[in-house]
Design a protein around this motif. Structure first.
Motif, PDB file in Angstrom:
ATOM      1  N   VAL A 218      80.775  55.523  77.079  1.00  0.00           N
ATOM      2  CA  VAL A 218      80.423  56.945  76.985  1.00  0.00           C
ATOM      3  C   VAL A 218      78.958  57.172  77.352  1.00  0.00           C
ATOM      4  CG1 VAL A 218      82.197  57.507  75.280  1.00  0.00           C
ATOM      5  CG2 VAL A 218      79.951  56.697  74.505  1.00  0.00           C
ATOM      6  N   GLY A 219      78.357  56.182  78.025  1.00  0.00           N
ATOM      7  CA  GLY A 219      76.997  56.352  78.531  1.00  0.00           C
ATOM      8  C   GLY A 219      75.902  56.204  77.509  1.00  0.00           C
ATOM      9  N   LEU A 220      76.173  55.493  76.408  1.00  0.00           N
ATOM     10  CA  LEU A 220      75.166  55.294  75.364  1.00  0.00           C
ATOM     11  C   LEU A 220      74.723  53.841  75.302  1.00  0.00           C
ATOM     12  CD1 LEU A 220      76.694  57.441  72.469  1.00  0.00           C
ATOM     13  CD2 LEU A 220      74.816  58.061  74.005  1.00  0.00           C
ATOM     14  N   SER A 224      73.359  53.312  68.734  1.00  0.00           N
ATOM     15  CA  SER A 224      73.952  54.627  68.461  1.00  0.00           C
ATOM     16  C   SER A 224      75.220  54.476  67.625  1.00  0.00           C
ATOM     17  CB  SER A 224      74.295  55.340  69.774  1.00  0.00           C
ATOM     18  OG  SER A 224      73.151  55.502  70.586  1.00  0.00           O
ATOM     19  N   PRO A 225      75.570  55.485  66.818  1.00  0.00           N
ATOM     20  CA  PRO A 225      76.861  55.474  66.137  1.00  0.00           C
ATOM     21  C   PRO A 225      77.985  55.329  67.173  1.00  0.00           C
ATOM     22  CG  PRO A 225      75.470  57.206  65.255  1.00  0.00           C
ATOM     23  CD  PRO A 225      74.773  56.678  66.471  1.00  0.00           C
ATOM     24  N   TRP A 226      79.047  54.583  66.824  1.00  0.00           N
ATOM     25  CA  TRP A 226      79.985  54.211  67.885  1.00  0.00           C
ATOM     26  C   TRP A 226      81.468  54.398  67.555  1.00  0.00           C
ATOM     27  CZ3 TRP A 226      82.908  49.795  66.557  1.00  0.00           C
ATOM     28  CH2 TRP A 226      82.410  49.022  65.498  1.00  0.00           C
ATOM     29  N   CYS A 227      81.805  55.142  66.501  1.00  0.00           N
ATOM     30  CA  CYS A 227      83.237  55.306  66.189  1.00  0.00           C
ATOM     31  C   CYS A 227      83.974  56.024  67.316  1.00  0.00           C
ATOM     32  CB  CYS A 227      83.423  56.029  64.861  1.00  0.00           C
ATOM     33  SG  CYS A 227      82.802  57.725  64.813  1.00  0.00           S
ATOM     34  N   MET A 228      83.369  57.098  67.863  1.00  0.00           N
ATOM     35  CA  MET A 228      84.024  57.848  68.942  1.00  0.00           C
ATOM     36  C   MET A 228      84.002  57.053  70.244  1.00  0.00           C
ATOM     37  SD  MET A 228      85.682  60.670  69.287  1.00  0.00           S
ATOM     38  CE  MET A 228      86.740  60.660  70.748  1.00  0.00           C
ATOM     39  N   ASN A 246      92.484  59.102  81.715  1.00  0.00           N
ATOM     40  CA  ASN A 246      91.954  59.033  80.359  1.00  0.00           C
ATOM     41  C   ASN A 246      91.350  60.388  80.036  1.00  0.00           C
ATOM     42  OD1 ASN A 246      90.819  58.433  77.897  1.00  0.00           O
ATOM     43  ND2 ASN A 246      89.065  57.330  78.762  1.00  0.00           N
ATOM     44  N   ARG A 247      92.000  61.142  79.155  1.00  0.00           N
ATOM     45  CA  ARG A 247      91.571  62.506  78.862  1.00  0.00           C
ATOM     46  C   ARG A 247      90.673  62.600  77.634  1.00  0.00           C
ATOM     47  NH1 ARG A 247      96.957  63.152  80.806  1.00  0.00           N
ATOM     48  NH2 ARG A 247      97.032  64.503  82.653  1.00  0.00           N
ATOM     49  N   VAL A 248      90.369  61.480  76.995  1.00  0.00           N
ATOM     50  CA  VAL A 248      89.459  61.510  75.849  1.00  0.00           C
ATOM     51  C   VAL A 248      88.066  61.889  76.343  1.00  0.00           C
ATOM     52  CG1 VAL A 248      88.403  60.177  73.996  1.00  0.00           C
ATOM     53  CG2 VAL A 248      90.796  59.794  74.597  1.00  0.00           C
ATOM     54  N   PRO A 249      87.435  62.903  75.768  1.00  0.00           N
ATOM     55  CA  PRO A 249      86.090  63.296  76.211  1.00  0.00           C
ATOM     56  C   PRO A 249      85.117  62.118  76.190  1.00  0.00           C
ATOM     57  CG  PRO A 249      86.994  64.956  74.748  1.00  0.00           C
ATOM     58  CD  PRO A 249      87.950  63.803  74.706  1.00  0.00           C
ATOM     59  N   GLY A 250      84.320  61.991  77.219  1.00  0.00           N
ATOM     60  CA  GLY A 250      83.395  60.879  77.352  1.00  0.00           C
ATOM     61  C   GLY A 250      82.110  61.105  76.600  1.00  0.00           C
ATOM     62  N   THR A 251      82.197  61.252  75.295  1.00  0.00           N
ATOM     63  CA  THR A 251      81.027  61.487  74.450  1.00  0.00           C
ATOM     64  C   THR A 251      81.140  60.629  73.205  1.00  0.00           C
ATOM     65  OG1 THR A 251      79.815  63.122  73.119  1.00  0.00           O
ATOM     66  CG2 THR A 251      82.174  63.485  73.399  1.00  0.00           C
ATOM     67  N   GLY A 252      79.991  60.254  72.654  1.00  0.00           N
ATOM     68  CA  GLY A 252      79.991  59.507  71.410  1.00  0.00           C
ATOM     69  C   GLY A 252      79.846  60.387  70.195  1.00  0.00           C
ATOM     70  N   THR A 256      81.566  67.088  69.084  1.00  0.00           N
ATOM     71  CA  THR A 256      81.625  67.520  70.480  1.00  0.00           C
ATOM     72  C   THR A 256      82.961  67.119  71.099  1.00  0.00           C
ATOM     73  OG1 THR A 256      79.229  67.362  70.742  1.00  0.00           O
ATOM     74  CG2 THR A 256      80.551  67.290  72.746  1.00  0.00           C
ATOM     75  N   ALA A 257      83.414  65.902  70.822  1.00  0.00           N
ATOM     76  CA  ALA A 257      84.703  65.447  71.348  1.00  0.00           C
ATOM     77  C   ALA A 257      85.838  66.326  70.851  1.00  0.00           C
ATOM     78  CB  ALA A 257      84.934  63.990  70.953  1.00  0.00           C
ATOM     79  N   TRP A 258      85.776  66.728  69.563  1.00  0.00           N
ATOM     80  CA  TRP A 258      86.816  67.588  69.001  1.00  0.00           C
ATOM     81  C   TRP A 258      86.826  68.945  69.697  1.00  0.00           C
ATOM     82  CZ3 TRP A 258      91.213  68.306  66.909  1.00  0.00           C
ATOM     83  CH2 TRP A 258      91.531  69.493  66.261  1.00  0.00           C
ATOM     84  N   ARG A 259      85.646  69.519  69.894  1.00  0.00           N
ATOM     85  CA  ARG A 259      85.589  70.822  70.555  1.00  0.00           C
ATOM     86  C   ARG A 259      86.093  70.723  71.998  1.00  0.00           C
ATOM     87  NH1 ARG A 259      80.667  71.159  67.463  1.00  0.00           N
ATOM     88  NH2 ARG A 259      79.477  70.316  69.223  1.00  0.00           N
TER      89      ARG A 259
END
Length: 349
Positions: A218-220, A224-228, A246-252, A256-259
């Motif tokens: 996810v570009g981190l 950084s926190p890493w659960c997502m 892969n439709r999961v948002p590419g964010t950690g 933000t991923a939920w939104r």
């Protein structure tokens, strides 16, 4: 909490109310008798009034089997039917189309002194209220008070009909949402299972070879926190293997991923927390759960099983206690679909 407007003066309510417009006090105690409490009294003391409201008491009150707070240890509750029906495997709630199961519930409610009227098979408002009335004075087969939600899940079904005798064993009503084979959800679960016991190096650093691989997806960078990021990495591997997007948002960032998940139109099924709490069977293996925690923080993981609304999950950046600041990838059992911290669930494919 249960609304005092419904449950005041009953054992379902203790404290908490709005003391003025928009101002809630968790310690204030309502001095008004709740509507469901009044209805319960009407059912027993004023049957003619209850009948005019659409709630018909049983014709032979002396023979009514009243709800009991627990079941004898041997499962031989005299009030239960000798040949109880099986739980239909899905939650019954307003709008349910399973008329045969709804009719059984309506007939049983009448026997238990909480009749919604003539058994029609339609899950209407009187049925919803009658179930709440039954739940307010009943317990499940473990002796735990029922949730007063007007929905018939396996626990309320068990309180109504009792355990099922199978091969001389008493079996409690239950449901399990099973995953389909050879789909993205199954592939994601398989990949996540292979990551169990990955640990941070050193512990508490949000670093380590595999942890940093999750973060890079996810570009981190490490730290950084890493659960997502763990969730995204698992889905990326499964999607690549099956040659699907892969439709999961590419964010950690969990919130933000939920939104962003809610804005993806194609290939994503989002279940809001309120809908999941009403019908836990909507939550299926392979879905991602999203929790909203303090401030703008959150936690996410992958659902691997759903039994009676209790989830088995695989989570990164956690520990045995379910923290969002843990040290590795763990398999956990015990998160509930109806957790008040839940933002919702999403199936990405």
């Amino acid at each position: 909490m249960k609304s005092p407007y419904l449950w005041g003066f009953s054992n379902a309510y203790s404290r908490g109310k709005f003391i003025t417009d928009g101002v809630f006090s968790p310690d204030a105690v309502s001095q008004q008798c709740g509507g469901m409490t009044l209805l319960s009294a009407l059912m027993e003391d004023e049957p003619e009034v209850a009948a005019r409201l659409g709630f018909v008491p049983p014709e032979e009150p002396d023979d009514v089997a009243r709800p009991t707070p627990h079941v004898p240890g041997d499962g031989s509750a005299a009030d239960f039917p000798a040949d109880p029906p099986r739980f239909p495997g899905k939650y019954l709630l307003p709008g349910s189309r399973d008329k045969a199961s709804v009719r059984k519930v309506q007939e049983r409610l009448a026997q238990m002194g909480a009749s919604p009227g003539a058994p029609s098979g339609a899950f209407d408002t009187p049925t919803h209220f009658a179930i709440q009335l039954f739940q307010s004075r009943s317990a499940d087969l473990e002796g735990v008070p029922l949730e007063i939600d007007g929905i018939v899940g396996p626990k309320t079904w068990g309180a109504l009909f009792g355990p099922l005798a199978i091969d001389s064993e008493w079996v409690k009503p239950s449901f399990r949402v099973r995953k389909r084979e050879l789909d993205l959800a199954s592939a994601v679960i398989e990949i996540a299972q292979g990551e169990i016991d990955v640990r941070e190096v050193p512990p508490g650093s949000n670093r380590g070879p595999q942890v940093e691989a999750y973060l890079r997806s996810v570009g981190l960078k490490g730290g950084s926190p890493w659960c997502m990021a763990f969730v995204h990495w698992c889905f990326a591997g499964a999607a690549a293997a099956l040659k699907v997007p892969n439709r999961v948002p590419g964010t950690g960032h969990v919130r933000t991923a939920w939104r962003q998940a809610g804005r993806i139109a194609a290939g994503v099924r989002v279940v809001a927390a309120r809908d999941a709490a009403r019908d836990p069977s909507l939550v299926t293996p392979g879905m991602v759960f999203f929790l909203g925690l303090d401030g703008d923080t959150g936690h996410a993981g992958i659902v691997t099983d759903n039994v009676n609304g209790v989830l088995s999950t695989i989570e990164g950046n956690t520990n045995d206690g379910g923290s969002r600041e843990g040290i590795g990838v763990f398999r956990r059992v015990g998160r509930k679909v109806a957790d008040p911290k839940t933002l919702g669930f999403a199936a990405f494919g």
